[in-house]
Write a protein that holds these residues in place. Structure first.
Motif, PDB file in Angstrom:
ATOM      1  N   ARG A  15     -21.264  -5.263  -6.638  1.00 31.22           N
ATOM      2  CA  ARG A  15     -22.095  -5.158  -5.435  1.00 31.22           C
ATOM      3  C   ARG A  15     -22.150  -6.498  -4.708  1.00 31.22           C
ATOM      4  N   ASP A  16     -22.197  -7.604  -5.497  1.00 39.32           N
ATOM      5  CA  ASP A  16     -22.233  -8.914  -4.843  1.00 39.32           C
ATOM      6  C   ASP A  16     -20.894  -9.254  -4.207  1.00 39.32           C
ATOM      7  N   ARG A  17     -19.823  -8.759  -4.827  1.00 43.43           N
ATOM      8  CA  ARG A  17     -18.474  -9.064  -4.313  1.00 43.43           C
ATOM      9  C   ARG A  17     -17.731  -7.762  -4.015  1.00 43.43           C
ATOM     10  N   GLY A  18     -18.217  -7.074  -3.040  1.00 49.93           N
ATOM     11  CA  GLY A  18     -17.593  -5.811  -2.669  1.00 49.93           C
ATOM     12  C   GLY A  18     -16.234  -5.988  -2.018  1.00 49.93           C
ATOM     13  N   TRP A  19     -15.943  -7.209  -1.546  1.00 51.34           N
ATOM     14  CA  TRP A  19     -14.644  -7.459  -0.909  1.00 51.34           C
ATOM     15  C   TRP A  19     -13.482  -7.292  -1.877  1.00 51.34           C
ATOM     16  N   ILE A  20     -13.754  -7.429  -3.183  1.00 50.67           N
ATOM     17  CA  ILE A  20     -12.669  -7.287  -4.151  1.00 50.67           C
ATOM     18  C   ILE A  20     -12.110  -5.868  -4.115  1.00 50.67           C
ATOM     19  N   GLY A  21     -12.982  -4.909  -4.047  1.00 50.43           N
ATOM     20  CA  GLY A  21     -12.527  -3.529  -3.967  1.00 50.43           C
ATOM     21  C   GLY A  21     -11.781  -3.249  -2.678  1.00 50.43           C
ATOM     22  N   GLN A  22     -12.251  -3.822  -1.585  1.00 49.58           N
ATOM     23  CA  GLN A  22     -11.567  -3.616  -0.304  1.00 49.58           C
ATOM     24  C   GLN A  22     -10.176  -4.252  -0.312  1.00 49.58           C
ATOM     25  N   VAL A  23     -10.099  -5.472  -0.881  1.00 46.99           N
ATOM     26  CA  VAL A  23      -8.791  -6.132  -0.962  1.00 46.99           C
ATOM     27  C   VAL A  23      -7.840  -5.322  -1.834  1.00 46.99           C
ATOM     28  N   ALA A  24      -8.353  -4.851  -2.964  1.00 50.60           N
ATOM     29  CA  ALA A  24      -7.519  -4.027  -3.845  1.00 50.60           C
ATOM     30  C   ALA A  24      -7.059  -2.758  -3.148  1.00 50.60           C
ATOM     31  N   GLY A  25      -7.949  -2.162  -2.350  1.00 53.11           N
ATOM     32  CA  GLY A  25      -7.563  -0.960  -1.607  1.00 53.11           C
ATOM     33  C   GLY A  25      -6.483  -1.251  -0.576  1.00 53.11           C
ATOM     34  N   ILE A  26      -6.609  -2.402   0.114  1.00 51.63           N
ATOM     35  CA  ILE A  26      -5.600  -2.761   1.126  1.00 51.63           C
ATOM     36  C   ILE A  26      -4.247  -3.011   0.469  1.00 51.63           C
ATOM     37  N   VAL A  27      -4.250  -3.724  -0.664  1.00 54.87           N
ATOM     38  CA  VAL A  27      -2.993  -4.000  -1.366  1.00 54.87           C
ATOM     39  C   VAL A  27      -2.354  -2.694  -1.828  1.00 54.87           C
ATOM     40  N   THR A  28      -3.190  -1.774  -2.311  1.00 58.38           N
ATOM     41  CA  THR A  28      -2.646  -0.471  -2.741  1.00 58.38           C
ATOM     42  C   THR A  28      -2.016   0.268  -1.576  1.00 58.38           C
ATOM     43  N   ILE A  29      -2.695   0.240  -0.436  1.00 56.22           N
ATOM     44  CA  ILE A  29      -2.148   0.907   0.758  1.00 56.22           C
ATOM     45  C   ILE A  29      -0.832   0.257   1.183  1.00 56.22           C
ATOM     46  N   VAL A  30      -0.760  -1.093   1.125  1.00 58.75           N
ATOM     47  CA  VAL A  30       0.470  -1.795   1.509  1.00 58.75           C
ATOM     48  C   VAL A  30       1.624  -1.379   0.608  1.00 58.75           C
ATOM     49  N   VAL A  31       1.374  -1.289  -0.695  1.00 54.06           N
ATOM     50  CA  VAL A  31       2.431  -0.883  -1.626  1.00 54.06           C
ATOM     51  C   VAL A  31       2.907   0.539  -1.315  1.00 54.06           C
ATOM     52  N   LEU A  32       1.957   1.443  -1.059  1.00 52.94           N
ATOM     53  CA  LEU A  32       2.333   2.829  -0.751  1.00 52.94           C
ATOM     54  C   LEU A  32       3.116   2.922   0.565  1.00 52.94           C
ATOM     55  N   VAL A  33       2.660   2.154   1.570  1.00 58.36           N
ATOM     56  CA  VAL A  33       3.371   2.168   2.861  1.00 58.36           C
ATOM     57  C   VAL A  33       4.788   1.630   2.700  1.00 58.36           C
ATOM     58  N   ASN A  34       4.954   0.592   1.858  1.00 59.24           N
ATOM     59  CA  ASN A  34       6.295   0.064   1.615  1.00 59.24           C
ATOM     60  C   ASN A  34       7.188   1.088   0.955  1.00 59.24           C
ATOM     61  N   LEU A  35       6.660   1.781  -0.036  1.00 56.87           N
ATOM     62  CA  LEU A  35       7.450   2.827  -0.687  1.00 56.87           C
ATOM     63  C   LEU A  35       7.809   3.934   0.286  1.00 56.87           C
ATOM     64  N   LEU A  36       6.858   4.332   1.126  1.00 56.98           N
ATOM     65  CA  LEU A  36       7.115   5.374   2.122  1.00 56.98           C
ATOM     66  C   LEU A  36       8.147   4.895   3.142  1.00 56.98           C
ATOM     67  N   THR A  37       8.050   3.644   3.562  1.00 56.57           N
ATOM     68  CA  THR A  37       9.022   3.086   4.520  1.00 56.57           C
ATOM     69  C   THR A  37      10.422   3.084   3.942  1.00 56.57           C
ATOM     70  N   ARG A  38      10.543   2.673   2.691  1.00 57.23           N
ATOM     71  CA  ARG A  38      11.850   2.656   2.037  1.00 57.23           C
ATOM     72  C   ARG A  38      12.445   4.061   1.967  1.00 57.23           C
ATOM     73  N   LEU A  39      11.613   5.068   1.649  1.00 57.22           N
ATOM     74  CA  LEU A  39      12.091   6.449   1.557  1.00 57.22           C
ATOM     75  C   LEU A  39      12.531   6.983   2.917  1.00 57.22           C
ATOM     76  N   VAL A  40      11.717   6.715   3.942  1.00 52.74           N
ATOM     77  CA  VAL A  40      12.054   7.205   5.290  1.00 52.74           C
ATOM     78  C   VAL A  40      13.337   6.556   5.796  1.00 52.74           C
ATOM     79  N   LEU A  41      13.484   5.251   5.586  1.00 53.11           N
ATOM     80  CA  LEU A  41      14.691   4.559   6.060  1.00 53.11           C
ATOM     81  C   LEU A  41      15.936   5.044   5.322  1.00 53.11           C
ATOM     82  N   ALA A  42      15.806   5.336   4.035  1.00 52.61           N
ATOM     83  CA  ALA A  42      16.960   5.836   3.284  1.00 52.61           C
ATOM     84  C   ALA A  42      17.426   7.179   3.831  1.00 52.61           C
ATOM     85  N   ARG A  43      16.477   8.077   4.121  1.00 53.21           N
ATOM     86  CA  ARG A  43      16.871   9.374   4.690  1.00 53.21           C
ATOM     87  C   ARG A  43      17.421   9.220   6.108  1.00 53.21           C
TER      88      ARG A  43
END
Length: 376
Positions: A15-43
Protein backbone atom coordinates in the motif's frame (compact mmCIF):
# COMPACT_ATOMS: atom_id res chain seq x y z
CA UNK A 1 0.87 -15.34 14.66
CA UNK A 2 4.21 -14.84 12.94
CA UNK A 3 2.84 -15.75 9.49
CA UNK A 4 -0.08 -13.39 9.98
CA UNK A 5 2.27 -10.59 10.95
CA UNK A 6 4.47 -11.15 7.88
CA UNK A 7 1.45 -11.07 5.56
CA UNK A 8 0.20 -7.89 7.25
CA UNK A 9 3.57 -6.20 6.83
CA UNK A 10 3.69 -7.18 3.10
CA UNK A 11 0.24 -5.69 2.50
CA UNK A 12 1.26 -2.50 4.27
CA UNK A 13 4.43 -2.25 2.15
CA UNK A 14 2.43 -2.73 -1.02
CA UNK A 15 0.00 0.00 0.00
CA UNK A 16 2.88 2.36 0.76
CA UNK A 17 4.60 1.47 -2.51
CA UNK A 18 1.80 0.85 -4.94
CA UNK A 19 4.02 1.97 -7.83
CA UNK A 20 5.77 -1.40 -7.73
CA UNK A 21 2.65 -3.15 -8.91
CA UNK A 22 2.06 -0.57 -11.62
CA UNK A 23 5.65 -0.87 -12.86
CA UNK A 24 5.36 -4.65 -12.88
CA UNK A 25 2.11 -4.37 -14.83
CA UNK A 26 3.70 -2.05 -17.41
CA UNK A 27 6.69 -4.37 -17.86
CA UNK A 28 4.33 -7.31 -18.31
CA UNK A 29 2.36 -5.41 -20.93
CA UNK A 30 5.60 -4.45 -22.75
CA UNK A 31 6.70 -8.10 -22.89
CA UNK A 32 3.30 -9.19 -24.23
CA UNK A 33 3.24 -6.39 -26.83
CA UNK A 34 6.73 -7.42 -27.98
CA UNK A 35 5.66 -11.02 -28.39
CA UNK A 36 2.54 -9.93 -30.27
CA UNK A 37 4.60 -7.61 -32.50
CA UNK A 38 7.03 -10.40 -33.34
CA UNK A 39 4.12 -12.73 -34.25
CA UNK A 40 2.35 -10.14 -36.41
CA UNK A 41 5.55 -9.20 -38.27
CA UNK A 42 6.38 -12.85 -38.94
CA UNK A 43 2.97 -13.45 -40.53
CA UNK A 44 3.20 -10.20 -42.48
CA UNK A 45 6.62 -11.22 -43.86
CA UNK A 46 5.22 -14.58 -44.94
CA UNK A 47 2.44 -12.81 -46.84
CA UNK A 48 4.77 -10.18 -48.33
CA UNK A 49 7.24 -12.79 -49.58
CA UNK A 50 4.68 -13.83 -52.20
CA UNK A 51 4.61 -10.38 -53.81
CA UNK A 52 7.10 -9.08 -56.37
CA UNK A 53 7.28 -5.55 -55.03
CA UNK A 54 10.28 -4.29 -53.09
CA UNK A 55 8.64 -1.89 -50.68
CA UNK A 56 6.54 -4.24 -48.53
CA UNK A 57 9.45 -6.60 -47.88
CA UNK A 58 11.79 -3.68 -47.23
CA UNK A 59 9.46 -2.02 -44.71
CA UNK A 60 8.82 -5.24 -42.82
CA UNK A 61 12.52 -6.14 -42.70
CA UNK A 62 13.48 -2.66 -41.54
CA UNK A 63 10.78 -2.07 -38.93
CA UNK A 64 11.17 -5.25 -36.85
CA UNK A 65 13.97 -4.49 -34.39
CA UNK A 66 13.40 -0.70 -34.16
CA UNK A 67 9.69 -1.26 -33.41
CA UNK A 68 10.41 -3.75 -30.63
CA UNK A 69 12.96 -1.39 -29.10
CA UNK A 70 10.43 1.45 -29.44
CA UNK A 71 7.94 -0.52 -27.34
CA UNK A 72 10.57 -1.03 -24.65
CA UNK A 73 11.63 2.64 -24.66
CA UNK A 74 8.04 3.90 -24.35
CA UNK A 75 7.07 1.28 -21.76
CA UNK A 76 10.18 1.65 -19.61
CA UNK A 77 9.88 5.42 -19.85
CA UNK A 78 6.34 5.26 -18.51
CA UNK A 79 7.42 2.86 -15.77
CA UNK A 80 10.36 5.02 -14.68
CA UNK A 81 8.10 8.04 -14.32
CA UNK A 82 6.11 6.13 -11.70
CA UNK A 83 9.19 5.53 -9.54
CA UNK A 84 9.44 8.20 -6.81
CA UNK A 85 12.84 9.86 -7.08
CA UNK A 86 13.25 12.10 -4.09
CA UNK A 87 15.95 14.70 -4.02
CA UNK A 88 16.72 14.52 -7.78
CA UNK A 89 14.38 16.94 -9.58
CA UNK A 90 16.86 17.33 -12.45
CA UNK A 91 16.63 13.63 -13.22
CA UNK A 92 12.84 13.87 -13.39
CA UNK A 93 13.10 16.70 -15.91
CA UNK A 94 15.58 14.85 -18.10
CA UNK A 95 13.65 11.61 -18.31
CA UNK A 96 11.15 12.86 -20.96
CA UNK A 97 14.00 14.43 -22.92
CA UNK A 98 15.98 11.21 -22.96
CA UNK A 99 12.90 9.30 -24.05
CA UNK A 100 12.38 11.70 -26.99
CA UNK A 101 16.06 11.41 -27.97
CA UNK A 102 15.83 7.63 -27.97
CA UNK A 103 12.65 7.73 -30.05
CA UNK A 104 14.36 9.98 -32.64
CA UNK A 105 17.36 7.64 -32.68
CA UNK A 106 15.11 4.62 -33.25
CA UNK A 107 13.24 6.38 -36.06
CA UNK A 108 16.60 7.22 -37.66
CA UNK A 109 17.68 3.61 -37.30
CA UNK A 110 14.48 2.47 -39.00
CA UNK A 111 14.94 4.86 -41.94
CA UNK A 112 18.57 3.80 -42.45
CA UNK A 113 17.55 0.14 -42.37
CA UNK A 114 14.74 0.89 -44.82
CA UNK A 115 17.14 2.53 -47.29
CA UNK A 116 19.48 -0.46 -47.06
CA UNK A 117 16.62 -2.95 -47.48
CA UNK A 118 15.27 -1.13 -50.54
CA UNK A 119 18.75 -1.00 -52.09
CA UNK A 120 19.29 -4.74 -51.53
CA UNK A 121 15.80 -5.51 -52.82
CA UNK A 122 16.44 -3.62 -56.04
CA UNK A 123 19.67 -5.56 -56.58
CA UNK A 124 17.90 -8.91 -56.15
CA UNK A 125 14.43 -8.38 -57.62
CA UNK A 126 14.99 -5.74 -60.31
CA UNK A 127 18.39 -6.24 -61.99
CA UNK A 128 17.42 -3.82 -64.77
CA UNK A 129 17.63 -0.88 -62.35
CA UNK A 130 20.70 1.33 -62.71
CA UNK A 131 22.54 0.27 -59.55
CA UNK A 132 25.02 3.14 -59.76
CA UNK A 133 22.24 5.70 -59.52
CA UNK A 134 20.45 3.69 -56.83
CA UNK A 135 23.65 3.59 -54.76
CA UNK A 136 24.14 7.35 -55.14
CA UNK A 137 20.56 8.14 -54.13
CA UNK A 138 20.85 5.79 -51.14
CA UNK A 139 24.01 7.56 -49.95
CA UNK A 140 22.35 10.95 -50.34
CA UNK A 141 19.24 9.85 -48.39
CA UNK A 142 21.41 8.47 -45.58
CA UNK A 143 23.23 11.77 -45.27
CA UNK A 144 19.96 13.73 -45.21
CA UNK A 145 18.43 11.39 -42.59
CA UNK A 146 21.46 11.57 -40.30
CA UNK A 147 21.80 15.35 -40.56
CA UNK A 148 18.08 15.84 -39.92
CA UNK A 149 18.17 13.47 -36.95
CA UNK A 150 21.14 15.35 -35.50
CA UNK A 151 19.34 18.69 -35.79
CA UNK A 152 16.17 17.27 -34.22
CA UNK A 153 18.16 15.83 -31.30
CA UNK A 154 19.90 19.16 -30.75
CA UNK A 155 16.54 20.93 -30.72
CA UNK A 156 15.16 18.30 -28.31
CA UNK A 157 17.93 18.76 -25.73
CA UNK A 158 17.43 22.52 -25.83
CA UNK A 159 20.17 23.67 -28.19
CA UNK A 160 18.95 26.26 -30.70
CA UNK A 161 19.63 25.06 -34.23
CA UNK A 162 19.21 28.55 -35.72
CA UNK A 163 22.74 29.38 -34.62
CA UNK A 164 23.99 26.08 -36.00
CA UNK A 165 22.33 26.77 -39.35
CA UNK A 166 23.70 30.32 -39.45
CA UNK A 167 27.18 29.07 -38.64
CA UNK A 168 26.78 26.38 -41.30
CA UNK A 169 25.87 29.02 -43.88
CA UNK A 170 28.91 31.17 -43.16
CA UNK A 171 31.14 28.14 -42.88
CA UNK A 172 29.75 26.80 -46.15
CA UNK A 173 30.84 29.96 -47.96
CA UNK A 174 34.34 29.71 -46.51
CA UNK A 175 34.60 26.03 -47.35
CA UNK A 176 33.30 26.71 -50.84
CA UNK A 177 36.15 29.12 -51.58
CA UNK A 178 38.75 26.88 -49.97
CA UNK A 179 37.64 23.68 -51.68
CA UNK A 180 36.45 24.71 -55.13
CA UNK A 181 38.01 21.71 -56.83
CA UNK A 182 36.53 19.33 -54.28
CA UNK A 183 33.07 20.83 -54.74
CA UNK A 184 33.49 20.77 -58.52
CA UNK A 185 34.26 17.05 -58.32
CA UNK A 186 31.31 16.54 -55.97
CA UNK A 187 28.87 18.22 -58.36
CA UNK A 188 30.51 16.43 -61.26
CA UNK A 189 29.79 13.11 -59.54
CA UNK A 190 26.22 14.21 -58.90
CA UNK A 191 25.87 15.04 -62.60
CA UNK A 192 27.11 11.57 -63.52
CA UNK A 193 24.59 9.99 -61.16
CA UNK A 194 21.69 12.05 -62.52
CA UNK A 195 22.56 12.20 -66.22
CA UNK A 196 23.95 8.63 -66.33
CA UNK A 197 26.27 8.91 -69.36
CA UNK A 198 27.86 5.69 -68.12
CA UNK A 199 27.56 3.14 -65.32
CA UNK A 200 29.84 0.75 -63.51
CA UNK A 201 31.00 -1.93 -65.95
CA UNK A 202 30.66 0.26 -69.08
CA UNK A 203 33.50 0.66 -71.56
CA UNK A 204 34.07 4.39 -72.10
CA UNK A 205 36.57 6.54 -73.96
CA UNK A 206 37.08 10.22 -74.56
CA UNK A 207 38.49 11.59 -77.82
CA UNK A 208 39.40 14.80 -75.94
CA UNK A 209 41.52 13.07 -73.29
CA UNK A 210 43.55 9.89 -73.10
CA UNK A 211 40.75 8.12 -71.24
CA UNK A 212 39.67 4.64 -72.27
CA UNK A 213 38.75 1.58 -70.25
CA UNK A 214 36.05 -0.05 -68.15
CA UNK A 215 34.38 1.93 -65.35
CA UNK A 216 35.19 0.19 -62.10
CA UNK A 217 33.80 2.60 -59.50
CA UNK A 218 32.06 5.98 -59.44
CA UNK A 219 32.84 7.92 -56.29
CA UNK A 220 31.91 11.37 -55.10
CA UNK A 221 35.35 12.79 -55.95
CA UNK A 222 36.71 10.62 -58.75
CA UNK A 223 35.85 7.77 -61.10
CA UNK A 224 38.09 4.72 -61.39
CA UNK A 225 38.56 3.51 -64.98
CA UNK A 226 40.41 0.23 -65.50
CA UNK A 227 42.46 0.52 -68.69
CA UNK A 228 42.78 -2.44 -71.04
CA UNK A 229 46.37 -2.97 -69.88
CA UNK A 230 44.81 -3.43 -66.38
CA UNK A 231 46.22 -0.20 -64.97
CA UNK A 232 43.71 1.88 -62.96
CA UNK A 233 43.02 5.45 -64.08
CA UNK A 234 41.61 7.86 -61.47
CA UNK A 235 39.67 10.60 -63.25
CA UNK A 236 38.30 13.63 -61.28
CA UNK A 237 34.56 13.84 -61.79
CA UNK A 238 34.64 17.46 -62.94
CA UNK A 239 36.55 16.30 -66.05
CA UNK A 240 33.46 14.53 -67.37
CA UNK A 241 31.50 17.80 -67.39
CA UNK A 242 33.93 19.39 -69.86
CA UNK A 243 34.92 16.56 -72.23
CA UNK A 244 33.13 14.39 -74.77
CA UNK A 245 32.58 10.85 -73.50
CA UNK A 246 31.87 7.95 -75.82
CA UNK A 247 30.16 4.86 -74.40
CA UNK A 248 30.71 1.92 -76.77
CA UNK A 249 29.07 -0.43 -74.26
CA UNK A 250 25.68 0.99 -75.23
CA UNK A 251 26.07 0.39 -78.96
CA UNK A 252 23.27 -1.60 -80.55
CA UNK A 253 25.38 -3.15 -83.35
CA UNK A 254 28.95 -3.37 -84.58
CA UNK A 255 29.85 -2.24 -88.10
CA UNK A 256 31.76 -4.06 -90.80
CA UNK A 257 33.05 -1.58 -93.38
CA UNK A 258 35.74 -2.77 -95.76
CA UNK A 259 36.97 -1.80 -99.25
CA UNK A 260 38.14 -4.57 -101.57
CA UNK A 261 39.98 -4.04 -104.85
CA UNK A 262 39.82 -6.26 -107.96
CA UNK A 263 42.22 -6.28 -110.91
CA UNK A 264 41.35 -4.22 -113.95
CA UNK A 265 41.54 -7.49 -115.90
CA UNK A 266 38.44 -8.60 -113.94
CA UNK A 267 36.31 -5.57 -114.86
CA UNK A 268 33.67 -7.72 -116.54
CA UNK A 269 33.10 -9.68 -113.31
CA UNK A 270 32.71 -6.75 -110.89
CA UNK A 271 28.91 -6.64 -111.19
CA UNK A 272 28.46 -10.38 -110.73
CA UNK A 273 30.81 -10.50 -107.76
CA UNK A 274 29.15 -7.61 -105.94
CA UNK A 275 25.70 -9.13 -106.51
CA UNK A 276 26.87 -12.48 -105.08
CA UNK A 277 28.46 -10.84 -102.06
CA UNK A 278 25.30 -8.79 -101.45
CA UNK A 279 23.11 -11.91 -101.57
CA UNK A 280 25.48 -13.62 -99.14
CA UNK A 281 25.30 -10.78 -96.62
CA UNK A 282 21.52 -10.45 -96.99
CA UNK A 283 21.10 -14.06 -95.86
CA UNK A 284 23.82 -14.19 -93.21
CA UNK A 285 22.31 -15.00 -89.77
CA UNK A 286 24.84 -12.86 -87.87
CA UNK A 287 24.05 -9.71 -89.88
CA UNK A 288 21.19 -7.50 -88.67
CA UNK A 289 18.85 -7.44 -91.67
CA UNK A 290 16.84 -4.58 -90.17
CA UNK A 291 19.85 -2.35 -90.68
CA UNK A 292 21.25 -1.18 -94.01
CA UNK A 293 23.39 -3.62 -96.01
CA UNK A 294 25.45 -2.17 -98.87
CA UNK A 295 27.74 -3.82 -101.44
CA UNK A 296 28.59 -1.43 -104.28
CA UNK A 297 31.29 -0.69 -106.84
CA UNK A 298 32.88 2.41 -105.41
CA UNK A 299 35.88 3.75 -107.33
CA UNK A 300 38.40 3.31 -110.09
CA UNK A 301 41.54 3.05 -108.02
CA UNK A 302 45.10 3.68 -109.13
CA UNK A 303 45.39 0.04 -110.11
CA UNK A 304 42.24 -1.64 -108.84
CA UNK A 305 38.48 -1.61 -109.15
CA UNK A 306 37.25 -0.94 -105.63
CA UNK A 307 33.96 -2.10 -104.13
CA UNK A 308 32.96 -1.77 -100.49
CA UNK A 309 30.84 -3.76 -98.07
CA UNK A 310 28.86 -2.11 -95.29
CA UNK A 311 26.75 -4.02 -92.77
CA UNK A 312 26.04 -4.30 -89.04
CA UNK A 313 26.33 -7.40 -86.90
CA UNK A 314 23.70 -8.41 -84.40
CA UNK A 315 26.24 -8.94 -81.65
CA UNK A 316 28.13 -6.19 -79.85
CA UNK A 317 30.61 -8.54 -78.19
CA UNK A 318 34.08 -7.60 -79.37
CA UNK A 319 35.51 -11.12 -79.69
CA UNK A 320 32.40 -12.55 -81.36
CA UNK A 321 32.30 -9.61 -83.78
CA UNK A 322 35.84 -10.27 -84.97
CA UNK A 323 35.11 -13.97 -85.39
CA UNK A 324 32.10 -13.13 -87.60
CA UNK A 325 34.10 -10.59 -89.60
CA UNK A 326 36.89 -13.15 -90.08
CA UNK A 327 34.49 -15.70 -91.61
CA UNK A 328 32.76 -13.11 -93.82
CA UNK A 329 36.01 -11.82 -95.32
CA UNK A 330 37.24 -15.35 -96.00
CA UNK A 331 33.95 -16.20 -97.73
CA UNK A 332 34.15 -13.04 -99.87
CA UNK A 333 37.63 -14.06 -100.97
CA UNK A 334 36.28 -17.49 -101.97
CA UNK A 335 33.46 -15.81 -103.97
CA UNK A 336 36.03 -13.76 -105.88
CA UNK A 337 38.11 -16.86 -106.59
CA UNK A 338 35.05 -18.86 -107.74
CA UNK A 339 34.37 -16.24 -110.41
CA UNK A 340 37.91 -16.49 -111.73
CA UNK A 341 38.91 -13.06 -110.43
CA UNK A 342 41.69 -12.00 -108.14
CA UNK A 343 42.17 -9.39 -105.45
CA UNK A 344 44.44 -6.65 -106.76
CA UNK A 345 47.84 -5.93 -105.29
CA UNK A 346 50.17 -2.99 -106.03
CA UNK A 347 51.50 -3.31 -109.60
CA UNK A 348 52.63 -0.96 -112.39
CA UNK A 349 52.77 -1.36 -116.17
CA UNK A 350 55.45 0.58 -118.02
CA UNK A 351 54.91 1.43 -121.74
CA UNK A 352 57.96 2.31 -123.89
CA UNK A 353 57.58 4.88 -126.62
CA UNK A 354 59.76 4.25 -129.73
CA UNK A 355 62.03 7.05 -130.99
CA UNK A 356 62.19 7.93 -134.70
CA UNK A 357 64.79 5.81 -136.47
CA UNK A 358 65.18 3.26 -133.62
CA UNK A 359 65.67 -0.26 -134.96
CA UNK A 360 62.77 -2.58 -134.25
CA UNK A 361 65.06 -5.15 -132.62
CA UNK A 362 65.92 -2.58 -129.90
CA UNK A 363 62.27 -2.05 -128.88
CA UNK A 364 61.01 -4.00 -125.82
CA UNK A 365 58.47 -6.74 -126.39
CA UNK A 366 54.87 -5.53 -126.55
CA UNK A 367 52.77 -5.62 -123.31
CA UNK A 368 55.79 -6.50 -121.18
CA UNK A 369 54.97 -5.79 -117.51
CA UNK A 370 57.60 -3.65 -115.87
CA UNK A 371 56.53 -3.18 -112.28
CA UNK A 372 53.80 -3.23 -109.65
CA UNK A 373 50.39 -1.71 -110.04
CA UNK A 374 49.11 -0.10 -106.83
CA UNK A 375 45.83 -0.83 -105.18
CA UNK A 376 43.91 0.93 -102.46
Amino acid sequence: MELTQVFTDFISLYRDRGWIGQVAGIVTIVVLVNLLTRLVLARARAAASKSRTVWDNAVLDAIGRPLRWMVWVVGIGMAVELVPVEGAPGLIEWLPVMRKVLIVALLTWFLLRLVRAVEDGLDEMQPSVDHTTADAIAKLIRIVVMVTAGLVILQTVGISISGVLAFGGVGGIAVGFAARDLLANLFGGLTIYLDRPFSVGDWIRSPDRNIEGVVERIGWRSTVVRRFDKRPLYVPNNVFSTVVVENPSRMTNRRIYETIGLRYDDARMIGTITDTVRDYLNTHPAIDQEQIVLVNFNAFGASSLDFFIYCLTRTTDWAEYHAIKHKILLHIESIIARHGAEIAFPTQTLHWASEPGMPAEQLPPANEPAGPRSTA
